[in-house]
Design a protein around this motif. Structure first.
Motif, PDB file in Angstrom:
ATOM      1  N   VAL A 114       0.854  -1.197  -0.013  1.00  0.00           N
ATOM      2  CA  VAL A 114       0.126   0.031   0.154  1.00  0.00           C
ATOM      3  C   VAL A 114       0.892   1.342  -0.011  1.00  0.00           C
ATOM      4  O   VAL A 114       0.402   2.324  -0.189  1.00  0.00           O
ATOM      5  N   ALA A 115       2.063   1.193   0.073  1.00  0.00           N
ATOM      6  CA  ALA A 115       3.095   2.101   0.228  1.00  0.00           C
ATOM      7  C   ALA A 115       4.542   1.936  -0.319  1.00  0.00           C
ATOM      8  O   ALA A 115       4.864   0.653  -0.504  1.00  0.00           O
ATOM      9  N   GLU A 116       5.307   2.991  -0.653  1.00  0.00           N
ATOM     10  CA  GLU A 116       6.581   2.628  -1.084  1.00  0.00           C
ATOM     11  C   GLU A 116       7.412   2.010  -0.033  1.00  0.00           C
ATOM     12  O   GLU A 116       7.137   2.235   1.215  1.00  0.00           O
ATOM     13  N   ILE A 117       8.173   1.077  -0.386  1.00  0.00           N
ATOM     14  CA  ILE A 117       8.979   0.335   0.774  1.00  0.00           C
ATOM     15  C   ILE A 117      10.305   1.037   1.141  1.00  0.00           C
ATOM     16  O   ILE A 117      11.081   1.258   0.302  1.00  0.00           O
ATOM     17  N   ASP A 118      10.310   1.100   2.426  1.00  0.00           N
ATOM     18  CA  ASP A 118      11.343   1.793   3.180  1.00  0.00           C
ATOM     19  C   ASP A 118      12.272   0.543   3.460  1.00  0.00           C
ATOM     20  O   ASP A 118      12.043  -0.314   4.340  1.00  0.00           O
ATOM     21  N   PRO A 119      13.524   0.791   3.010  1.00  0.00           N
ATOM     22  CA  PRO A 119      14.621  -0.549   3.443  1.00  0.00           C
ATOM     23  C   PRO A 119      14.621  -0.561   4.874  1.00  0.00           C
ATOM     24  O   PRO A 119      15.214  -1.592   5.496  1.00  0.00           O
ATOM     25  N   PHE A 126       3.237  -2.555   3.720  1.00  0.00           N
ATOM     26  CA  PHE A 126       2.115  -3.796   3.485  1.00  0.00           C
ATOM     27  C   PHE A 126       0.950  -3.809   4.539  1.00  0.00           C
ATOM     28  O   PHE A 126       1.065  -3.510   5.674  1.00  0.00           O
ATOM     29  N   GLN A 127      -0.154  -4.134   3.788  1.00  0.00           N
ATOM     30  CA  GLN A 127      -1.581  -4.317   4.499  1.00  0.00           C
ATOM     31  C   GLN A 127      -1.813  -5.830   4.606  1.00  0.00           C
ATOM     32  O   GLN A 127      -1.833  -6.353   3.482  1.00  0.00           O
ATOM     33  N   PRO A 128      -2.228  -6.287   5.702  1.00  0.00           N
ATOM     34  CA  PRO A 128      -2.466  -7.675   5.787  1.00  0.00           C
ATOM     35  C   PRO A 128      -3.610  -8.114   5.083  1.00  0.00           C
ATOM     36  O   PRO A 128      -4.623  -7.019   5.399  1.00  0.00           O
TER      37      PRO A 128
END
Length: 335
Positions: A114-119, A126-128
């Motif tokens: 649901v959003a850009e991945i922050d390392p 992520f949304q479950p």
């Protein structure tokens, strides 16, 4: 090896049985508390993955505890359920068929981005997907494309690895959905073998309205009969059967040629008494692979999402929990 799901997390969604009971279940090779549906057909692109993942999300939203097992080396179900890429050290199906991990070791919560991945905090992106878990395929595993030879190797898992793995978790899941590759090789047969005469299960073929795919249903019935009649499976009560047929991408007023309508009529005539509600063609369904999310989550108001709700109801999965606010209309239209 440590499971990606913590023990406490599993207990919240699917309480574990006592260790002594688990051991007895596994030893007896029984699976009596979990319904099993195997999506299989020896034809590519027949909506096995879209059907499996859509129904998983719908059943989870209705309150059922769902496990999806991805047996296809292409890993489309894994990708749609949030695992196109694995975390470092994460285990997958190949580790299980190599007999280097238990099936329960690789189970992780289904999710969608649901959003850009922050390392620094990748999980926050992520949304479950409620109540849905997946045993995924690692697309980067060096032996990903070689499951048949692994299962033929004495060092690998035997033909009962799915059956025994599920037996060890019996009671943790209300339903297990297995997405198979478009072959009847050893990997798919191990899914069929999970369906013995004590299991509430079936092989469910999603079929398109073309002559080729419709003919594949007949071949599936022959294959299942062949498996049932093998002496080594017969004495163990292995009884995989096709109880229903699911037509996908059915023609409608805006899609379909004479051939599609003709084939649909033939399927309805041949399998009418076991035919599930139709899922009509929609441009929404192919988007699940780009968006990496089930159609019932991505577009809950879409025609295929509503029709898959009808399929879920016809399969015997009524809602267990109160409808979320605003979803009553969808449930009514799916009834």
């Amino acid at each position: 090896m440590t499971s990606p799901i913590t023990e406490s997390a599993i207990e919240v969604i699917a309480p574990r049985m006592p260790v002594t009971v688990v051991a007895a279940v596994a030893q007896g090779r029984t699976l009596g508390k979990t319904r099993v549906i195997v999506f299989a057909l020896k034809a590519g692109g027949t909506a096995k993955t879209s059907s499996c993942t859509s129904l998983a999300a719908i059943l989870g939203e209705r309150g059922y505890r769902v496990l999806v097992i991805d047996l296809d080396p292409q890993g489309h179900a894994s990708t749609v359920l949030g695992y196109g890429t694995f975390a470092e050290g994460q285990l997958g199906i190949t580790d299980v068929i190599k007999d280097e991990a238990a099936l329960s070791d690789i189970v992780v919560p289904a999710r969608y981005q649901v959003a850009e991945i922050d390392p620094k905090n990748p999980e926050a992106a992520f949304q479950p997907i409620p109540n849905v878990y997946v045993a995924p395929v690692d697309l980067e595993h060096p032996e990903l494309d070689d499951p048949e030879s692994i299962l033929n190797d004495p060092k690998g898992a035997d033909a009962y690895w799915i059956r025994d793995g599920l037996a060890a978790m019996d009671g943790q899941w209300d339903v297990v959905l297995i997405d198979c590759p478009a072959t009847y090789g050893r990997i798919t047969v191990t899914a069929f073998v999970a369906l013995d005469d004590a299991v509430d299960g079936e092989v469910l073929p999603p079929v398109l309205c073309t002559y080729k795919e419709a003919g594949a249903v007949v071949k599936l019935e022959k294959k299942l009969k062949e498996v049932r009649e093998l002496p080594k499976y017969l004495k163990k009560g292995i009884q995989p059967r096709m109880k229903r047929v699911l037509v996908c991408a059915a023609p409608n007023s805006s899609y379909g040629r004479a051939e599609h309508f003709k084939t649909l009529a033939e399927i309805q005539e041949e399998y009418g008494d076991i035919l599930l509600p139709l899922v009509h063609w929609s441009g929404e369904v192919p988007k699940i692979y780009r968006q990496e999310v089930p159609v019932s989550v991505m577009a809950p108001n879409s025609r295929p999402a509503q029709e898959y709700r009808k399929v879920a109801t016809a399969l015997g999965f009524p809602r267990l929990n109160p409808s979320p606010q605003g979803s009553e209309e969808l449930e009514e239209s799916a009834a």
